[in-house]
Design a protein around this motif. Structure first.
Motif: not given
Length: 211
Positions: A138-140, A182-183, A191-192
Protein backbone atom coordinates in the motif's frame (compact mmCIF):
# COMPACT_ATOMS: atom_id res chain seq x y z
CA UNK A 1 -21.84 -21.30 11.33
CA UNK A 2 -18.93 -23.33 12.69
CA UNK A 3 -16.83 -21.89 15.47
CA UNK A 4 -13.51 -20.47 14.26
CA UNK A 5 -10.49 -22.75 14.55
CA UNK A 6 -7.90 -21.30 16.91
CA UNK A 7 -4.26 -22.02 17.73
CA UNK A 8 -1.98 -20.75 20.52
CA UNK A 9 -0.61 -17.35 19.56
CA UNK A 10 2.71 -17.85 21.37
CA UNK A 11 4.62 -20.26 23.57
CA UNK A 12 3.89 -19.60 27.22
CA UNK A 13 4.17 -20.93 30.74
CA UNK A 14 2.32 -20.46 34.01
CA UNK A 15 2.54 -21.74 37.57
CA UNK A 16 0.43 -22.08 40.70
CA UNK A 17 0.46 -23.96 44.01
CA UNK A 18 -2.46 -26.08 45.21
CA UNK A 19 -2.22 -27.61 48.71
CA UNK A 20 1.57 -27.41 48.58
CA UNK A 21 1.75 -29.20 45.19
CA UNK A 22 3.47 -27.03 42.59
CA UNK A 23 2.00 -27.09 39.09
CA UNK A 24 4.09 -25.72 36.21
CA UNK A 25 2.43 -25.48 32.78
CA UNK A 26 3.97 -25.03 29.34
CA UNK A 27 2.17 -24.62 26.01
CA UNK A 28 3.36 -24.48 22.39
CA UNK A 29 1.89 -24.25 18.92
CA UNK A 30 3.00 -27.36 17.00
CA UNK A 31 2.40 -28.71 13.50
CA UNK A 32 3.47 -32.35 13.93
CA UNK A 33 3.57 -35.17 16.46
CA UNK A 34 7.35 -35.09 16.25
CA UNK A 35 7.39 -31.46 17.40
CA UNK A 36 4.96 -32.22 20.23
CA UNK A 37 6.94 -35.23 21.41
CA UNK A 38 10.15 -33.18 21.35
CA UNK A 39 8.60 -30.61 23.70
CA UNK A 40 7.32 -33.36 26.01
CA UNK A 41 10.75 -34.99 26.10
CA UNK A 42 12.35 -31.63 26.85
CA UNK A 43 10.04 -31.03 29.83
CA UNK A 44 10.61 -34.53 31.20
CA UNK A 45 14.33 -33.88 31.04
CA UNK A 46 14.11 -30.39 32.54
CA UNK A 47 11.79 -31.48 35.35
CA UNK A 48 13.27 -34.96 35.80
CA UNK A 49 12.79 -34.75 39.59
CA UNK A 50 9.07 -33.94 39.42
CA UNK A 51 6.51 -36.58 40.40
CA UNK A 52 4.49 -36.16 37.20
CA UNK A 53 4.83 -34.57 33.74
CA UNK A 54 1.33 -34.92 32.29
CA UNK A 55 0.67 -33.88 28.73
CA UNK A 56 -1.71 -33.67 25.79
CA UNK A 57 -1.66 -32.49 22.21
CA UNK A 58 -4.00 -31.95 19.27
CA UNK A 59 -2.53 -31.84 15.77
CA UNK A 60 -4.76 -30.79 12.86
CA UNK A 61 -8.22 -32.29 12.83
CA UNK A 62 -7.54 -35.88 13.80
CA UNK A 63 -4.43 -36.50 15.91
CA UNK A 64 -5.12 -36.44 19.66
CA UNK A 65 -2.88 -37.87 22.39
CA UNK A 66 -2.63 -37.46 26.16
CA UNK A 67 -0.97 -39.02 29.21
CA UNK A 68 -1.69 -39.01 32.95
CA UNK A 69 1.98 -39.94 33.63
CA UNK A 70 1.24 -41.87 36.80
CA UNK A 71 -1.67 -39.80 38.11
CA UNK A 72 -4.96 -41.70 38.59
CA UNK A 73 -6.49 -42.50 35.21
CA UNK A 74 -8.58 -39.68 33.76
CA UNK A 75 -7.44 -37.00 36.22
CA UNK A 76 -4.74 -35.19 34.21
CA UNK A 77 -4.19 -35.62 30.47
CA UNK A 78 -7.84 -35.87 29.50
CA UNK A 79 -9.02 -32.87 31.57
CA UNK A 80 -6.18 -30.85 30.00
CA UNK A 81 -7.27 -31.98 26.54
CA UNK A 82 -10.87 -30.98 27.20
CA UNK A 83 -9.76 -27.39 27.90
CA UNK A 84 -8.45 -27.09 24.34
CA UNK A 85 -11.40 -28.93 22.81
CA UNK A 86 -13.85 -26.57 24.54
CA UNK A 87 -11.92 -23.55 23.26
CA UNK A 88 -11.70 -25.09 19.76
CA UNK A 89 -7.91 -24.85 19.86
CA UNK A 90 -5.73 -27.17 17.79
CA UNK A 91 -2.08 -27.51 16.77
CA UNK A 92 -1.36 -27.30 20.48
CA UNK A 93 0.87 -29.18 22.90
CA UNK A 94 0.67 -28.71 26.67
CA UNK A 95 2.70 -30.21 29.52
CA UNK A 96 1.71 -29.71 33.15
CA UNK A 97 4.44 -30.68 35.62
CA UNK A 98 3.54 -31.48 39.24
CA UNK A 99 5.86 -31.41 42.20
CA UNK A 100 3.96 -33.32 44.90
CA UNK A 101 3.53 -31.34 48.11
CA UNK A 102 2.61 -34.18 50.46
CA UNK A 103 -1.15 -33.58 50.52
CA UNK A 104 -3.42 -35.78 48.40
CA UNK A 105 -5.79 -33.78 46.21
CA UNK A 106 -8.23 -36.56 45.34
CA UNK A 107 -9.56 -37.29 41.86
CA UNK A 108 -11.72 -34.16 41.73
CA UNK A 109 -8.92 -31.94 43.01
CA UNK A 110 -6.46 -33.34 40.49
CA UNK A 111 -8.91 -32.88 37.62
CA UNK A 112 -9.49 -29.25 38.61
CA UNK A 113 -5.78 -28.58 39.07
CA UNK A 114 -4.69 -30.01 35.71
CA UNK A 115 -7.58 -28.25 33.96
CA UNK A 116 -6.49 -25.01 35.57
CA UNK A 117 -2.89 -25.63 34.51
CA UNK A 118 -3.91 -26.00 30.86
CA UNK A 119 -6.29 -23.03 30.97
CA UNK A 120 -3.76 -20.73 32.68
CA UNK A 121 -1.14 -21.60 30.06
CA UNK A 122 -3.59 -20.93 27.22
CA UNK A 123 -4.57 -17.61 28.78
CA UNK A 124 -0.90 -16.65 29.00
CA UNK A 125 -0.31 -17.66 25.37
CA UNK A 126 -3.40 -16.05 23.89
CA UNK A 127 -4.98 -17.47 20.76
CA UNK A 128 -5.14 -16.63 17.07
CA UNK A 129 -7.86 -17.55 14.59
CA UNK A 130 -6.78 -19.50 11.52
CA UNK A 131 -7.95 -17.92 8.30
CA UNK A 132 -7.10 -16.86 4.76
CA UNK A 133 -5.03 -13.66 4.76
CA UNK A 134 -3.94 -11.41 1.91
CA UNK A 135 -0.64 -9.56 1.84
CA UNK A 136 -0.81 -6.14 0.21
CA UNK A 137 1.58 -3.35 -0.78
CA UNK A 138 0.00 0.00 0.00
CA UNK A 139 1.71 3.24 -1.15
CA UNK A 140 0.67 6.53 0.39
CA UNK A 141 1.83 10.08 1.04
CA UNK A 142 3.02 11.29 4.43
CA UNK A 143 0.01 13.56 5.13
CA UNK A 144 -2.42 10.60 5.12
CA UNK A 145 -0.03 7.96 6.51
CA UNK A 146 -1.60 7.82 9.99
CA UNK A 147 -5.11 7.71 8.54
CA UNK A 148 -4.14 4.85 6.22
CA UNK A 149 -2.95 2.86 9.25
CA UNK A 150 -6.28 3.50 10.95
CA UNK A 151 -8.16 2.25 7.88
CA UNK A 152 -6.06 -0.93 7.84
CA UNK A 153 -6.78 -1.52 11.53
CA UNK A 154 -10.49 -0.88 10.94
CA UNK A 155 -10.75 -3.96 8.69
CA UNK A 156 -8.80 -6.13 11.14
CA UNK A 157 -5.49 -5.82 9.29
CA UNK A 158 -1.92 -5.42 10.51
CA UNK A 159 1.02 -3.34 9.28
CA UNK A 160 3.93 -5.74 8.75
CA UNK A 161 6.54 -3.35 7.35
CA UNK A 162 6.98 0.31 6.43
CA UNK A 163 9.46 1.72 3.89
CA UNK A 164 10.13 5.47 4.07
CA UNK A 165 11.19 7.35 0.97
CA UNK A 166 9.76 10.19 -1.09
CA UNK A 167 6.44 8.63 -0.08
CA UNK A 168 5.57 5.80 2.32
CA UNK A 169 5.08 2.19 1.29
CA UNK A 170 3.37 -0.19 3.70
CA UNK A 171 3.31 -3.97 3.53
CA UNK A 172 0.16 -5.11 5.28
CA UNK A 173 -1.88 -8.23 6.00
CA UNK A 174 -5.66 -8.24 6.02
CA UNK A 175 -8.29 -10.98 6.16
CA UNK A 176 -8.90 -12.00 2.56
CA UNK A 177 -12.59 -11.13 2.73
CA UNK A 178 -11.68 -7.54 3.70
CA UNK A 179 -9.49 -6.71 0.68
CA UNK A 180 -12.28 -5.03 -1.30
CA UNK A 181 -13.49 -3.13 1.76
CA UNK A 182 -9.99 -1.81 2.46
CA UNK A 183 -9.50 -0.72 -1.15
CA UNK A 184 -12.80 1.14 -1.04
CA UNK A 185 -11.76 2.91 2.17
CA UNK A 186 -8.37 3.84 0.69
CA UNK A 187 -9.96 5.10 -2.53
CA UNK A 188 -12.28 7.37 -0.56
CA UNK A 189 -9.47 8.57 1.69
CA UNK A 190 -7.10 9.42 -1.16
CA UNK A 191 -9.66 10.51 -3.78
CA UNK A 192 -8.56 7.57 -5.91
CA UNK A 193 -4.85 8.08 -5.37
CA UNK A 194 -4.10 4.78 -3.60
CA UNK A 195 -4.23 1.36 -5.25
CA UNK A 196 -3.31 -1.59 -3.03
CA UNK A 197 -1.28 -4.27 -4.83
CA UNK A 198 -1.95 -7.83 -3.70
CA UNK A 199 1.24 -9.83 -3.14
CA UNK A 200 -0.28 -13.19 -2.26
CA UNK A 201 -2.55 -15.10 0.06
CA UNK A 202 -1.95 -17.76 2.68
CA UNK A 203 -3.79 -19.64 5.40
CA UNK A 204 -2.35 -18.61 8.75
CA UNK A 205 -3.10 -17.36 12.27
CA UNK A 206 -4.29 -13.82 12.74
CA UNK A 207 -3.54 -11.33 15.57
CA UNK A 208 -3.48 -12.29 19.25
CA UNK A 209 -6.81 -12.61 21.02
CA UNK A 210 -7.55 -13.09 24.70
CA UNK A 211 -9.08 -16.37 25.88
Amino acid sequence: MADPVRVPFADAESEFVEKRSRFISHIWRVDSEEAAQAHIKEMKSKYYDARHNCWCYIIGTGTVRYSDDGEPQGTAGQPMLKVFERENVRDVCCVVTRYFGGILLGAGGLTRAYSRGAKDALTAAGVAVLGLWARLRVPCTYPIFEQVKLEIAAVGGTVDDVAYGADVELTVSVPAEQVESLQKRLTELSAGGITAEELGRDFRPGPRQEV
